[in-house]
Design a protein around this motif. Sequence first.
Motif, PDB file in Angstrom:
ATOM      1  N   VAL A   6      67.045 -11.320 -27.494  1.00 33.93           N
ATOM      2  CA  VAL A   6      65.800 -12.258 -26.999  1.00 33.93           C
ATOM      3  C   VAL A   6      64.436 -12.020 -27.811  1.00 33.93           C
ATOM      4  N   ASN A   7      63.911 -10.448 -27.583  1.00 34.85           N
ATOM      5  CA  ASN A   7      62.864  -9.948 -28.185  1.00 34.85           C
ATOM      6  C   ASN A   7      62.832 -10.264 -29.730  1.00 34.85           C
ATOM      7  N   LEU A   8      63.881  -9.884 -30.367  1.00 38.76           N
ATOM      8  CA  LEU A   8      63.806 -10.130 -31.596  1.00 38.76           C
ATOM      9  C   LEU A   8      63.758 -11.452 -32.013  1.00 38.76           C
ATOM     10  N   LEU A   9      64.417 -12.415 -31.663  1.00 41.52           N
ATOM     11  CA  LEU A   9      64.184 -13.810 -31.587  1.00 41.52           C
ATOM     12  C   LEU A   9      62.982 -14.280 -31.351  1.00 41.52           C
ATOM     13  N   ALA A  10      62.393 -13.944 -30.253  1.00 42.93           N
ATOM     14  CA  ALA A  10      60.908 -14.433 -30.198  1.00 42.93           C
ATOM     15  C   ALA A  10      59.969 -13.566 -31.111  1.00 42.93           C
ATOM     16  N   SER A  11      60.281 -12.603 -31.634  1.00 39.01           N
ATOM     17  CA  SER A  11      59.423 -12.033 -32.789  1.00 39.01           C
ATOM     18  C   SER A  11      59.668 -12.891 -34.079  1.00 39.01           C
ATOM     19  N   PHE A  12      60.900 -13.177 -34.592  1.00 42.63           N
ATOM     20  CA  PHE A  12      61.091 -13.965 -35.673  1.00 42.63           C
ATOM     21  C   PHE A  12      60.684 -15.303 -35.344  1.00 42.63           C
ATOM     22  N   ILE A  13      60.703 -16.024 -34.251  1.00 38.27           N
ATOM     23  CA  ILE A  13      59.861 -17.325 -34.183  1.00 38.27           C
ATOM     24  C   ILE A  13      58.482 -17.082 -34.438  1.00 38.27           C
ATOM     25  N   ARG A  14      57.768 -16.210 -34.007  1.00 39.83           N
ATOM     26  CA  ARG A  14      56.248 -15.701 -34.148  1.00 39.83           C
ATOM     27  C   ARG A  14      56.187 -15.821 -35.559  1.00 39.83           C
ATOM     28  N   GLY A  15      57.096 -15.131 -36.304  1.00 43.24           N
ATOM     29  CA  GLY A  15      56.928 -14.695 -37.631  1.00 43.24           C
ATOM     30  C   GLY A  15      57.220 -16.098 -38.561  1.00 43.24           C
ATOM     31  N   ALA A  45      64.243 -18.786 -28.161  1.00 42.45           N
ATOM     32  CA  ALA A  45      64.826 -17.646 -28.397  1.00 42.45           C
ATOM     33  C   ALA A  45      66.102 -17.757 -27.348  1.00 42.45           C
ATOM     34  N   SER A  46      67.219 -18.626 -27.696  1.00 45.70           N
ATOM     35  CA  SER A  46      68.320 -18.732 -26.898  1.00 45.70           C
ATOM     36  C   SER A  46      69.401 -18.458 -27.667  1.00 45.70           C
ATOM     37  N   GLU A  47      70.636 -18.449 -27.062  1.00 49.22           N
ATOM     38  CA  GLU A  47      71.666 -18.324 -27.679  1.00 49.22           C
ATOM     39  C   GLU A  47      72.301 -19.555 -28.266  1.00 49.22           C
ATOM     40  N   ALA A  48      72.003 -20.613 -27.662  1.00 46.88           N
ATOM     41  CA  ALA A  48      72.462 -22.068 -28.510  1.00 46.88           C
ATOM     42  C   ALA A  48      71.705 -22.036 -29.720  1.00 46.88           C
ATOM     43  N   ARG A  93      58.364 -10.331 -45.778  1.00 45.41           N
ATOM     44  CA  ARG A  93      59.015  -9.036 -45.579  1.00 45.41           C
ATOM     45  C   ARG A  93      59.134  -8.809 -44.041  1.00 45.41           C
ATOM     46  N   GLU A  94      58.389  -9.233 -43.256  1.00 40.45           N
ATOM     47  CA  GLU A  94      58.483  -9.083 -42.017  1.00 40.45           C
ATOM     48  C   GLU A  94      59.616  -9.757 -41.320  1.00 40.45           C
ATOM     49  N   LEU A  95      59.492 -11.222 -41.744  1.00 43.37           N
ATOM     50  CA  LEU A  95      60.796 -12.152 -41.386  1.00 43.37           C
ATOM     51  C   LEU A  95      62.154 -11.325 -41.843  1.00 43.37           C
ATOM     52  N   ASP A  96      62.232 -10.910 -43.131  1.00 43.24           N
ATOM     53  CA  ASP A  96      63.321 -10.214 -43.522  1.00 43.24           C
ATOM     54  C   ASP A  96      63.645  -9.144 -42.719  1.00 43.24           C
ATOM     55  N   GLN A  97      62.930  -8.394 -42.210  1.00 48.97           N
ATOM     56  CA  GLN A  97      63.332  -7.202 -41.183  1.00 48.97           C
ATOM     57  C   GLN A  97      63.926  -7.748 -40.253  1.00 48.97           C
ATOM     58  N   TYR A  98      63.174  -8.779 -39.308  1.00 54.57           N
ATOM     59  CA  TYR A  98      63.812  -9.218 -38.246  1.00 54.57           C
ATOM     60  C   TYR A  98      65.162  -9.859 -38.544  1.00 54.57           C
ATOM     61  N   ALA A  99      65.201 -10.530 -39.384  1.00 49.21           N
ATOM     62  CA  ALA A  99      66.696 -11.066 -39.961  1.00 49.21           C
ATOM     63  C   ALA A  99      67.540  -9.986 -39.878  1.00 49.21           C
TER      64      ALA A  99
END
Length: 115
Positions: A6-15, A45-48, A93-99
């Motif tokens: 969930v935290n990773l997804l939230a960070s990716f969404i912010r990115g 930041a959900s499973e769906a 680059r930040e998005l790539d790291q989160y991905a």
Amino acid sequence: MNPRLVNLLASFIRGTSDYALARLEFTMRFADQPAPPVLDRLPDASEAALRERWDAVEAQLGTILAFVKQVEAASGTDQRSDPAFRWLRRTVRELDQYARALRWVLTVNGGDPAP
């Protein structure tokens, strides 16, 4: 759902929001050049959202990474040293790291985002 995921997804969404702004600035600064590719934003930041859209988002990110590499490789251009491009490159680059982290978590969990 796994709290780390969930935290990773939230960070990716912010990115992705940062990328949208960096993309806009780059496009305005270099209006005569092709714009960076669009990146769809995950709605939450959900499973769906992860199950429904992650493969498409990863493919878009791959296209964006190729665009950044193309600009970096272009000789005789002032785009590489421009602050708008540096911001774009940094957000990509930040998005790539989160991905990569998200893909790793999904792989470790056998493709199941649940804990």
